[in-house]
Design a protein around this motif. Structure first.
Motif, PDB file in Angstrom:
ATOM      1  N   ILE A 132       0.847  -1.291  -0.044  1.00  0.00           N
ATOM      2  CA  ILE A 132      -0.028   0.126   0.074  1.00  0.00           C
ATOM      3  C   ILE A 132       0.671   1.057  -0.071  1.00  0.00           C
ATOM      4  N   VAL A 133       1.795   1.208   0.825  1.00  0.00           N
ATOM      5  CA  VAL A 133       2.750   2.536   0.724  1.00  0.00           C
ATOM      6  C   VAL A 133       3.328   2.516  -0.565  1.00  0.00           C
ATOM      7  N   PHE A 134       3.907   1.655  -0.955  1.00  0.00           N
ATOM      8  CA  PHE A 134       4.452   1.648  -2.491  1.00  0.00           C
ATOM      9  C   PHE A 134       3.555   2.219  -3.296  1.00  0.00           C
ATOM     10  N   VAL A 135       2.428   1.739  -3.474  1.00  0.00           N
ATOM     11  CA  VAL A 135       1.305   2.063  -4.065  1.00  0.00           C
ATOM     12  C   VAL A 135       1.148   3.460  -4.150  1.00  0.00           C
ATOM     13  N   PHE A 136       0.794   3.900  -2.965  1.00  0.00           N
ATOM     14  CA  PHE A 136       0.610   5.493  -2.705  1.00  0.00           C
ATOM     15  C   PHE A 136       1.597   6.478  -2.943  1.00  0.00           C
ATOM     16  N   ILE A 137       2.931   5.980  -2.612  1.00  0.00           N
ATOM     17  CA  ILE A 137       3.950   6.770  -3.251  1.00  0.00           C
ATOM     18  C   ILE A 137       4.026   6.766  -4.595  1.00  0.00           C
ATOM     19  N   TYR A 138       3.827   5.886  -5.447  1.00  0.00           N
ATOM     20  CA  TYR A 138       4.048   5.740  -6.624  1.00  0.00           C
ATOM     21  C   TYR A 138       2.967   6.727  -7.488  1.00  0.00           C
ATOM     22  N   ALA A 139       1.600   6.656  -6.900  1.00  0.00           N
ATOM     23  CA  ALA A 139       0.649   7.566  -7.145  1.00  0.00           C
ATOM     24  C   ALA A 139       0.957   8.943  -7.001  1.00  0.00           C
ATOM     25  N   VAL A 140       1.542   9.244  -5.812  1.00  0.00           N
ATOM     26  CA  VAL A 140       1.881  10.759  -5.532  1.00  0.00           C
ATOM     27  C   VAL A 140       2.874  11.198  -6.591  1.00  0.00           C
ATOM     28  N   GLN A 141       3.757  10.145  -6.992  1.00  0.00           N
ATOM     29  CA  GLN A 141       4.838  10.596  -8.046  1.00  0.00           C
ATOM     30  C   GLN A 141       4.259  10.789  -9.334  1.00  0.00           C
ATOM     31  N   ASP A 142       3.305   9.777  -9.655  1.00  0.00           N
ATOM     32  CA  ASP A 142       2.610  10.049 -11.001  1.00  0.00           C
ATOM     33  C   ASP A 142       2.005  11.182 -11.117  1.00  0.00           C
ATOM     34  N   GLU A 143       1.377  11.692  -9.984  1.00  0.00           N
ATOM     35  CA  GLU A 143       0.568  13.256 -10.148  1.00  0.00           C
ATOM     36  C   GLU A 143       1.562  14.365 -10.250  1.00  0.00           C
ATOM     37  N   LEU A 144       2.855  13.934  -9.565  1.00  0.00           N
ATOM     38  CA  LEU A 144       3.842  15.166  -9.722  1.00  0.00           C
ATOM     39  C   LEU A 144       4.234  15.148 -10.885  1.00  0.00           C
ATOM     40  N   HIS A 145       4.497  13.853 -11.586  1.00  0.00           N
ATOM     41  CA  HIS A 145       5.091  13.708 -12.946  1.00  0.00           C
ATOM     42  C   HIS A 145       4.088  14.575 -13.978  1.00  0.00           C
ATOM     43  N   GLN A 146       2.774  14.363 -13.687  1.00  0.00           N
ATOM     44  CA  GLN A 146       1.881  14.820 -14.451  1.00  0.00           C
ATOM     45  C   GLN A 146       2.100  16.593 -14.555  1.00  0.00           C
ATOM     46  N   HIS A 147       2.430  17.016 -13.107  1.00  0.00           N
ATOM     47  CA  HIS A 147       2.511  18.397 -13.092  1.00  0.00           C
ATOM     48  C   HIS A 147       3.521  18.983 -14.146  1.00  0.00           C
ATOM     49  N   PHE A 148       4.468  18.268 -14.482  1.00  0.00           N
ATOM     50  CA  PHE A 148       5.616  18.766 -15.265  1.00  0.00           C
ATOM     51  C   PHE A 148       5.489  18.457 -16.850  1.00  0.00           C
ATOM     52  N   THR A 149       4.239  17.658 -17.196  1.00  0.00           N
ATOM     53  CA  THR A 149       3.787  17.673 -18.390  1.00  0.00           C
ATOM     54  C   THR A 149       2.782  18.185 -18.871  1.00  0.00           C
ATOM     55  N   GLY A 150       2.847  18.605 -20.240  1.00  0.00           N
ATOM     56  CA  GLY A 150       2.006  19.764 -20.850  1.00  0.00           C
ATOM     57  C   GLY A 150       0.583  19.264 -20.773  1.00  0.00           C
ATOM     58  N   ASN A 151      -0.329  20.386 -20.557  1.00  0.00           N
ATOM     59  CA  ASN A 151      -1.799  20.181 -20.366  1.00  0.00           C
ATOM     60  C   ASN A 151      -2.032  19.064 -19.335  1.00  0.00           C
ATOM     61  N   ARG A 152      -1.584  18.856 -18.330  1.00  0.00           N
ATOM     62  CA  ARG A 152      -1.802  17.671 -17.327  1.00  0.00           C
ATOM     63  C   ARG A 152      -2.246  18.412 -16.251  1.00  0.00           C
ATOM     64  N   THR A 153      -2.975  17.916 -15.425  1.00  0.00           N
ATOM     65  CA  THR A 153      -3.309  18.542 -14.126  1.00  0.00           C
ATOM     66  C   THR A 153      -3.256  17.366 -13.143  1.00  0.00           C
ATOM     67  N   PRO A 154      -2.160  17.677 -12.130  1.00  0.00           N
ATOM     68  CA  PRO A 154      -2.021  16.762 -11.083  1.00  0.00           C
ATOM     69  C   PRO A 154      -3.205  16.794  -9.992  1.00  0.00           C
ATOM     70  N   LEU A 155      -3.836  15.918  -9.615  1.00  0.00           N
ATOM     71  CA  LEU A 155      -4.999  15.860  -8.628  1.00  0.00           C
ATOM     72  C   LEU A 155      -4.717  14.919  -7.640  1.00  0.00           C
ATOM     73  N   ILE A 156      -5.020  15.329  -6.342  1.00  0.00           N
ATOM     74  CA  ILE A 156      -5.002  14.738  -5.146  1.00  0.00           C
ATOM     75  C   ILE A 156      -6.021  13.680  -5.279  1.00  0.00           C
ATOM     76  N   HIS A 157      -7.132  13.943  -5.841  1.00  0.00           N
ATOM     77  CA  HIS A 157      -8.282  13.110  -6.039  1.00  0.00           C
ATOM     78  C   HIS A 157      -7.791  11.867  -6.808  1.00  0.00           C
ATOM     79  N   ASP A 158      -6.777  12.156  -7.829  1.00  0.00           N
ATOM     80  CA  ASP A 158      -6.554  10.811  -8.607  1.00  0.00           C
ATOM     81  C   ASP A 158      -5.639   9.757  -7.852  1.00  0.00           C
ATOM     82  N   VAL A 159      -5.040  10.270  -6.844  1.00  0.00           N
ATOM     83  CA  VAL A 159      -3.977   9.603  -5.761  1.00  0.00           C
ATOM     84  C   VAL A 159      -4.872   8.800  -4.998  1.00  0.00           C
ATOM     85  N   GLY A 160      -6.029   9.120  -4.841  1.00  0.00           N
ATOM     86  CA  GLY A 160      -6.934   8.391  -3.926  1.00  0.00           C
ATOM     87  C   GLY A 160      -7.657   7.243  -4.613  1.00  0.00           C
ATOM     88  N   ILE A 161      -7.820   7.658  -6.189  1.00  0.00           N
ATOM     89  CA  ILE A 161      -8.404   6.622  -6.893  1.00  0.00           C
ATOM     90  C   ILE A 161      -7.119   5.475  -7.273  1.00  0.00           C
TER      91      ILE A 161
END
Length: 163
Positions: free
Chosen positions: A112-141
């Motif tokens: 669970i910790v690994f999945v959560f950390i990877y989900a957070v990393q995924d959203e942070l990565h999206q922050h630096f990608t064009g026209n992508r929006t990092p959302l904490i809600h997606d970390v939850g999903i």
């Protein structure tokens, strides 16, 4: 050694797929033109006009999004859930079979910790990608998807009387 590599290979492949998709601008992932060829937008709008909710500060409804974008929203969120379901499932399997040697609780929490950390990393990565929006809600999903995947692996493999 070869066995451990094969056990961890699905985790690496799934994590790589997640990273690859996060690296794509929204326009490359937009499935609305494709959906428009296969769904009846007016039927979707008429059949689901009663569905309206807020997601990350945005209204999700057929009135606000239109039929195609409404369907795309659920496809995208389902993809989040599904890919992290697989990540959780295979991470737990790999941990239990290679590193933790059947320590179920430690494997559950670690996965669970690994999945959560990877989900957070995924959203942070999206922050630096064009026209992508990092959302904490997606970390939850993502995390819920991972937990369901881990739980199903546990259910089918640890509750099996043949083991």
């Amino acid at each position: 050694m070869k066995y451990k590599i094969l056990i961890w290979l699905p985790v690496v492949v799934i994590a790589s797929i997640i990273f690859w998709f996060s690296d794509q601008p929204y326009q490359e992932q937009d499935v609305k033109p494709f959906l428009g060829d296969f769904i009846n937008e007016k039927w979707i709008e008429g059949s689901f006009d009663w569905v309206q909710f807020d997601y990350a500060g945005y209204e999700v409804s057929t009135e606000k999004l239109g039929g195609t974008a409404f369907v795309e929203f659920f496809i995208r969120k389902g993809a989040h859930f599904g890919i992290f379901f697989l990540l959780g499932f295979f991470t737990y399997r790999a941990l239990i079979q290679t590193l933790l040697k059947r320590r179920i609780t430690t494997g559950f929490i670690s996965s669970i910790v690994f999945v959560f950390i990877y989900a957070v990393q995924d959203e942070l990565h999206q922050h630096f990608t064009g026209n992508r929006t990092p959302l904490i809600h997606d970390v939850g999903i993502d995390t819920i998807g991972g937990i369901v995947g881990i739980s199903l692996y546990m259910l089918f493999n640890h509750c099996n009387p043949k083991q």
